[in-house]
Motif scaffolding. Sequence first.
Motif, PDB file in Angstrom:
ATOM      1  N   PRO A 399     -36.015 -36.317 -16.448  1.00  0.00           N
ATOM      2  CA  PRO A 399     -34.968 -35.542 -17.130  1.00  0.00           C
ATOM      3  C   PRO A 399     -33.567 -35.984 -16.731  1.00  0.00           C
ATOM      4  O   PRO A 399     -33.305 -36.317 -15.583  1.00  0.00           O
ATOM      5  N   GLU A 400     -32.684 -36.020 -17.723  1.00  0.00           N
ATOM      6  CA  GLU A 400     -31.243 -36.179 -17.562  1.00  0.00           C
ATOM      7  C   GLU A 400     -30.792 -37.598 -17.237  1.00  0.00           C
ATOM      8  O   GLU A 400     -29.627 -37.931 -17.446  1.00  0.00           O
ATOM      9  N   VAL A 401     -31.657 -38.460 -16.703  1.00  0.00           N
ATOM     10  CA  VAL A 401     -31.193 -39.779 -16.279  1.00  0.00           C
ATOM     11  C   VAL A 401     -31.816 -40.931 -17.054  1.00  0.00           C
ATOM     12  O   VAL A 401     -31.326 -42.059 -16.975  1.00  0.00           O
ATOM     13  N   ASP A 402     -32.894 -40.687 -17.805  1.00  0.00           N
ATOM     14  CA  ASP A 402     -33.634 -41.761 -18.457  1.00  0.00           C
ATOM     15  C   ASP A 402     -33.567 -41.629 -19.977  1.00  0.00           C
ATOM     16  O   ASP A 402     -33.161 -40.590 -20.503  1.00  0.00           O
ATOM     17  N   PRO A 403     -33.984 -42.690 -20.696  1.00  0.00           N
ATOM     18  CA  PRO A 403     -33.954 -42.643 -22.165  1.00  0.00           C
ATOM     19  C   PRO A 403     -34.752 -41.476 -22.733  1.00  0.00           C
ATOM     20  O   PRO A 403     -35.711 -41.000 -22.124  1.00  0.00           O
ATOM     21  N   GLU A 404     -34.345 -41.044 -23.915  1.00  0.00           N
ATOM     22  CA  GLU A 404     -35.018 -39.937 -24.594  1.00  0.00           C
ATOM     23  C   GLU A 404     -35.596 -40.416 -25.920  1.00  0.00           C
ATOM     24  O   GLU A 404     -35.258 -41.499 -26.420  1.00  0.00           O
ATOM     25  N   VAL A 405     -36.472 -39.599 -26.467  1.00  0.00           N
ATOM     26  CA  VAL A 405     -37.136 -39.914 -27.728  1.00  0.00           C
ATOM     27  C   VAL A 405     -36.657 -38.930 -28.786  1.00  0.00           C
ATOM     28  O   VAL A 405     -36.749 -37.709 -28.589  1.00  0.00           O
ATOM     29  N   LEU A 406     -36.143 -39.443 -29.902  1.00  0.00           N
ATOM     30  CA  LEU A 406     -35.599 -38.610 -30.970  1.00  0.00           C
ATOM     31  C   LEU A 406     -36.580 -38.571 -32.135  1.00  0.00           C
ATOM     32  O   LEU A 406     -36.993 -39.616 -32.650  1.00  0.00           O
ATOM     33  N   ILE A 407     -36.935 -37.370 -32.566  1.00  0.00           N
ATOM     34  CA  ILE A 407     -37.913 -37.166 -33.629  1.00  0.00           C
ATOM     35  C   ILE A 407     -37.258 -36.315 -34.716  1.00  0.00           C
ATOM     36  O   ILE A 407     -36.759 -35.220 -34.423  1.00  0.00           O
ATOM     37  N   PRO A 408     -37.230 -36.769 -35.960  1.00  0.00           N
ATOM     38  CA  PRO A 408     -36.552 -36.001 -37.018  1.00  0.00           C
ATOM     39  C   PRO A 408     -37.112 -34.592 -37.169  1.00  0.00           C
ATOM     40  O   PRO A 408     -38.326 -34.390 -37.227  1.00  0.00           O
TER      41      PRO A 408
END
Length: 439
Positions: A399-408
């Motif tokens: 959490p907060e420091v690494d890449p995230e995944v965006l889902i429509p």
Amino acid sequence: MWNPCLMNKTIDIISLGCSKNLVDSEVLMGLMEANGYRCTHDSDDPQGDIVVVNTCGFINDAKEESINTILEFAQAKTEGRIEKLFVMGCLSERYLAELEAEIPEVDGWYGKFNYKQLLKDLEGDQYESCEGHRHITTPNHYTYIKISEGCDRHCAYCAIPLITGKHQSRPMEDILDEVRYLVGQGVKEFNVIAQELTYYGVDFDGKQHIAELIDQMADIKGVEWIRLHYAYPTHFPWALLSVIREKRNVCNYLDIAFQHVSDRMLDRMKRHVTKQETYELVERLRKEVPGIHLRTTLMVGFPGETEEDFEELLAFTRWARFERMGAFAYSEEEGTYSEQHYKDDVPEEVKQQRLDKLMRIQQRISAGIEAEKIGTIQRVIIDRQEGDYYVGRTEFCSPEVDPEVLIPVCEKELTIGAFYPVRITDSEEFDLYATTITY
């Protein structure tokens, strides 16, 4: 004595610094709420009569932020917008006498370990201890578990041992009980934190017990993900790798700070590891846990660092292809070995140039690694909704420091805190894009 019963008993807790500090703030909030207080955390507009600032004292920027925050609330007290101001944490642990003299508006100072005394000072002897219960300030589905305090490593640049003292492991059963309690509160993901987690248990009987702890934690029903933070490369506990590899709910992720790779720098930094051992460790980590994602921290500009030393660091970075990396320029901290024995002789502009060059290389590496995930199926946990996207994370993302995944959002209604299989469709430097799939 001031009587809190006459106030509205709302306490605003401002937590600065690392996730270890956050856990302390959550413990204090749990104690306060068990005794009738209403607590807010990191509020943009504090409404309570009492403010508690939990400070960080690790590096200069953190110390400056902590002091500015204290002064801001001291001014609020002077203007009558709050009644009481208390300070706790690393900064007051280290600089108590100086701070008491310089900021008299503060009603009470507490360090890193005696902050629970604040409740007794407010309530007298009539209060509920409520040990072990925390007010989780993160989203309900994930939290941090602190397994120890302090550090015995004494790296030349680090002030942590000066603040927190010697390594002290929490009893294993206390940790496991806390995990069971938090599972009962709906927590699914546990980020295990310590200043040096691989040292866990050495103060019990001279042996490392981190593999045993994680193995038992993984067996607790309801624990979906366990992620490990802040390992140390020297005397790495190899048994831990089999636990990561074999336990389904232990994430293929390890946060291990290497700092440098040049033998000269490692020796001056008092890291007690060599360049060859560092390369061999990375190779073994990747061999024994296929697909593991490594997060590391590197330092530039340590006293005496030459261009040759820096080039060795760049070569190591290109070779290791760390999935996640943070880097910082050396900052002299008073009382540390390096402050007392070395001259801070690398010019600030050179430090910044080296830092920028190192991060440019790492950004290209990280972008390439994330792009390789396109087309793969990943299990993600949904953290929140932002605009047109649900925002989630894979097991490889803290959490907060690494890449995230965006889902429509338009695809399907998803539940915050739930897990879903997704197919990665695209990537940017710091984010992945995905679509939900149905088996």
